[in-house]
Design an enzyme around this catalytic site. Structure first.
Site, PDB file in Angstrom:
ATOM      1  N   LYS A 190       9.822  20.735   8.584  1.00  0.00           N
ATOM      2  CA  LYS A 190       8.609  20.210   7.085  1.00  0.00           C
ATOM      3  C   LYS A 190       8.383  21.262   6.862  1.00  0.00           C
ATOM      4  O   LYS A 190       7.389  22.061   8.491  1.00  0.00           O
ATOM      5  CB  LYS A 190       7.532  19.175   7.443  1.00  0.00           C
ATOM      6  N   SER A 209       4.113  12.454   2.269  1.00  0.00           N
ATOM      7  CA  SER A 209       4.459  13.235   1.987  1.00  0.00           C
ATOM      8  C   SER A 209       5.625  14.233   2.312  1.00  0.00           C
ATOM      9  O   SER A 209       5.507  15.279   1.635  1.00  0.00           O
ATOM     10  CB  SER A 209       3.450  14.154   1.948  1.00  0.00           C
ATOM     11  N   SER A 266       3.039   9.419   5.824  1.00  0.00           N
ATOM     12  CA  SER A 266       4.398  10.786   5.237  1.00  0.00           C
ATOM     13  C   SER A 266       5.337  10.529   5.958  1.00  0.00           C
ATOM     14  O   SER A 266       6.110  10.468   5.096  1.00  0.00           O
ATOM     15  CB  SER A 266       3.106  11.589   5.544  1.00  0.00           C
TER      16      SER A 266
END
Lengths: 286, 465
Positions: free
Chosen positions: B81, B154, B178
């Site tokens: 990420k 997310s 997330s």
């Protein structure tokens, strides 16, 4: 990072699914492989879990369950038993691209390792044996392993009194493998019991010849060239100290370490002493 | 192996690489080619580091040829990420304001993946600052199962890339769900570990006490491999827990002897029928695999999920103090609203939030003393569309319901494993989670492997990819 979990992994060798675990250790660490004894429910992790962290600080550790044991397939062995297993060990090392390895072995696994070291000296960096008996008889007396007292050891565990139970496993480990019952590793006990409940072993017991033919490795001892460290527990139920003397006398480069207050599974009973002695030996023989 | 190469599990790929039957360079080239042809539409990557990845793959190949194996991740293409610091590679955390930030060192978890020999393909898209929605100026990733549906937030790019076979596994972070939401939305397996199990050093912060770094992959076994590489104490993160041996208890892929807590009232509280039916399938597999279902009463999660925005907002306001409000114009509306809320909260009100959190934690610990695992959905809504999500964002109560099964365990710090558990009638993936006591990552992975031995939901892939 030996503190992290060592997940189950599997490799197919000659159609047999082998279960192993791995602790990679520091980058570039030399390969070291643990194998296990031949008692009910045995596996490399349950035999060496008290040693794993110390070894993984310096070595790339593999914990291999031989066929018929731990999480590996319960398939019949054919022909001489240690040669058959040594072939699978070769396939395992080839499958993982391991060119040279330190072999640290409990009892039965040590016999496989001796057979392997005699056949493939270039693959073996060193050999560590604990309570292994690769012979048909001792110097002065028969092996208790072949006596009537041991004849029912495995069959009784699996077949008598309703089959495997945690308490039967506890009694078996205390009676045959430990000198001091208070040093029993409860987690290893749980793992041994769980692995002994996996399907397939009783079918092997009921299949004539499923464990192959016993193999006396004494004629091959002079072919073992790898530096070797042989451990023996003075209270080993399965045999006297004359058995390792046979190996000490014929291996090219061996030394014998006898523990006075331990029995067959001395690496689990006295992990600190075993780890220190073995790691010092390995350091001398990279 | 019937799977195409790009959908193999890591341990399957690892065997091909280690035995010399497949080169890490070939696999990396294949992955880069897939990214080039598919990611224009999927938009899962923020940055692709093709040259670096090929160099790492060549290094892995040389090491393996010398017999120097670093373990099961050696030569495996992964991605992270875009909030994990990567030396020399831009790291913007989904915020245009940080578009030019190039870290000078790796986050601890990135360094650990490199030490394990992994090949890092690049950085994955995410919502703004790891909160709820993407920054309006940045493209959002598309769900590979169906572009009209939510990708989860997310760690949206992480979910999309792993599901579409554009990397073999990824790292995400989970502050209110997330990791688990994108796993559920994309048909993946992901772990939010115990708070402190994995170092947060070098990870862009959303809310320090709620942020959890964890792995996302296509199976529970692969999750365990990634966790093995990244977990453990880190002197650079004093809040990381002491290292412990996370031994897998018992036989690894069996429910034998495991007690799974079921709270029927909680599991049906506003939960779509499709998800309820999927949870019943999971319960049947637990029993089939030798586990036991025990009726339990889960402590009330209303307060901790309703408080979550305030709890997060105060911490986010602190984390962003250097750039907010001074550069507020460069923020998107959702993150601004979160921080404004946090800045407006009084110290006394924040203490009330913390008291609710402590009460929930204590009650949950007591419950988990009597069972090994708790079963829950990831979200009560089955595969929401983008329109449904936009409506949720405007309604505080709907938003509370969205996070009611995830955020409580960020607040308490308990580990949770998200797993695929079925599909909607239109073929979109559904997710469930197991929750365990703190330090229970091993038992969670064991349960995940047991479920995946008895089902093939994790083996299905987006159509046409």
């Amino acid at each position: 990072m030996s503190q992290n979990p060592a997940p189950s992994q599997y490799l197919l060798v000659d159609g047999v699914q082998l279960h192993y675990r791995e602790l990679p250790g520091p980058p570039g660490a030399p390969a070291l492989l643990f194998t296990h004894g031949g008692g009910p429910g045995s596996g490399a992790w349950s035999n060496f879990r008290r040693n794993a962290e110390a070894f993984a600080a310096r070595y790339h550790c593999y914990f291999l369950d031989l066929p018929q044991f731990g999480g590996s397939d319960r398939v019949p062995v054919s022909g001489p038993v240690f040669s058959w297993h040594a072939d699978k060990l070769l396939g395992f090392l080839d499958g993982l691209g391991i060119k040279r390895v330190h072999l640290v072995n409990q009892s039965f696994g040590g016999c496989v390792a001796i057979r392997f070291a005699a056949a493939h000296p270039e693959r073996v960096a060193s050999l560590v044996l604990i309570g292994s008996q690769p012979v048909a008889r001792g110097v002065m007396q028969p092996l208790p392993l072949f006596s009537k007292h041991a004849a029912g050891l495995i069959g009784d565990y699996y077949l008598a009194d309703g089959g495997p139970s945690l308490e039967k496993m506890r009694a078996l480990i205390c009676r045959y493998e430990l000198h001091d019952d208070s040093r029993l590793d409860e987690q290893a006990l749980q793992l041994r019991y769980a692995d002994s409940c996996r399907p397939g072993f009783v079918e092997l017991l009921e299949t004539p010849g499923a464990f192959g033919e016993w193999e006396d490795l004494a004629p091959l001892f002079s072919r073992v060239r790898a530096p070797s460290l042989i451990f023996w527990g003075l209270h080993d139920w399965f045999g006297g100290v004359d058995v390792p003397m046979l190996m000490l006398n014929q291996f090219a480069d061996a030394r014998l370490y006898v523990m006075g207050n331990a029995a067959h599974h001395l690496q689990s009973e006295c992990p600190g002493e075993f780890n220190a002695a073995t790691l010092a030996f390995l350091e001398e023989h990279p | 192996m019937s799977e195409p190469l790009h959908y193999l599990e890591m341990f399957e790929l690892s065997l091909l690489i280690r035995s010399g039957r497949l080169s890490p360079v070939e696999v990396t080239e294949m992955q880069l080619a897939r990214i080039a042809s598919l990611d224009g539409g999927l938009r899962s990557y923020a940055t692709v580091t093709a040259e670096r990845a090929l160099e790492q793959a060549r290094q892995a190949e040389r090491e393996l040829a010398r017999g120097e194996c670093r373990g099961p991740l050696h030569g495996i293409p992964l991605a992270v990420k875009d909030l994990f610091h990567t030396q020399g590679v831009p790291t913007s955390a989904g915020m245009p304001l940080h578009a030019d930030f190039v870290p000078t060192e790796d986050a601890t978890v990135v360094a650990r993946l490199r030490e394990a020999g992994a090949v890092l393909l690049g950085k994955l898209q995410m919502t703004e600052g790891a909160f709820a929605t993407p920054h309006p100026d940045l493209p959002a990733p598309n769900n590979p199962w169906h572009a009209g549906h939510w990708t989860g937030a997310s760690s949206s790019g992480s979910g999309v890339a792993v599901a579409a076979g554009l990397c073999y596994g990824a790292l995400g972070t989970d502050t209110g769900g997330s990791i688990r939401f994108p796993c559920a939305a994309n048909g993946l397996t992901g772990l939010k570990p115990t708070w402190g199990r994995v170092s947060r050093h070098g990870c862009f912060e959303l809310a320090a006490s709620l942020d959890h770094v964890g792995p996302m992959a296509r199976s529970a076994r692969d999750v365990l491999f990634l966790l093995s590489a990244i977990a453990g104490h880190d002197p650079l993160d004093p809040t990381s827990l002491p290292s412990v041996c996370l031994e897998i208890p018992g036989i690894q892929d069996s429910f034998e002897g495991l007690r799974v807590g079921i709270d029927e009232a909680w599991l049906s509280d506003g939960v779509d029928p499709a998800i309820q039916a999927a949870l019943e399938q999971v319960m049947a597999r637990v029993v089939e695999g030798g586990g036991r279902l025990l009726r339990v009463k889960v402590p009330d999660t209303y307060a901790v999920s309703a408080n979550w925005e305030a709890h997060c907002g105060v911490q986010t306001a602190v984390a962003h103090a250097a750039t907010y409000p001074s550069r507020a114009a460069e923020y998107g509306p959702a993150l601004s609203r979160l921080i404004d809320g946090g800045r407006a909260l009084s110290g006394m009100d924040y203490q009330r939030v913390l008291l609710d959190a402590q009460r929930f934690n204590g009650e949950l610990e007591a419950l988990l003393a009597g069972v090994d695992l708790l079963l829950a959905p990831v979200q009560p809504f089955a595969a929401p569309s983008h329109e449904q999500l936009a409506a949720l964002a405007q309604d505080a109560e709907l938003n509370r319901r969205l996070i009611q099964f995830t955020a409580p365990f960020n607040v308490s710090g308990h580990p949770a494993l998200s797993l695929p558990c079925g599909f909607t009638e239109s073929g979109l993936p559904l997710g469930c989670q197991f929750i365990a006591n703190k330090g229970g990552e091993a038992v969670l992975c064991r349960a995940g492997m047991a479920l995946q031995k008895l089902s093939d939901w994790h083996r299905r892939h987006p159509p046409g990819l």
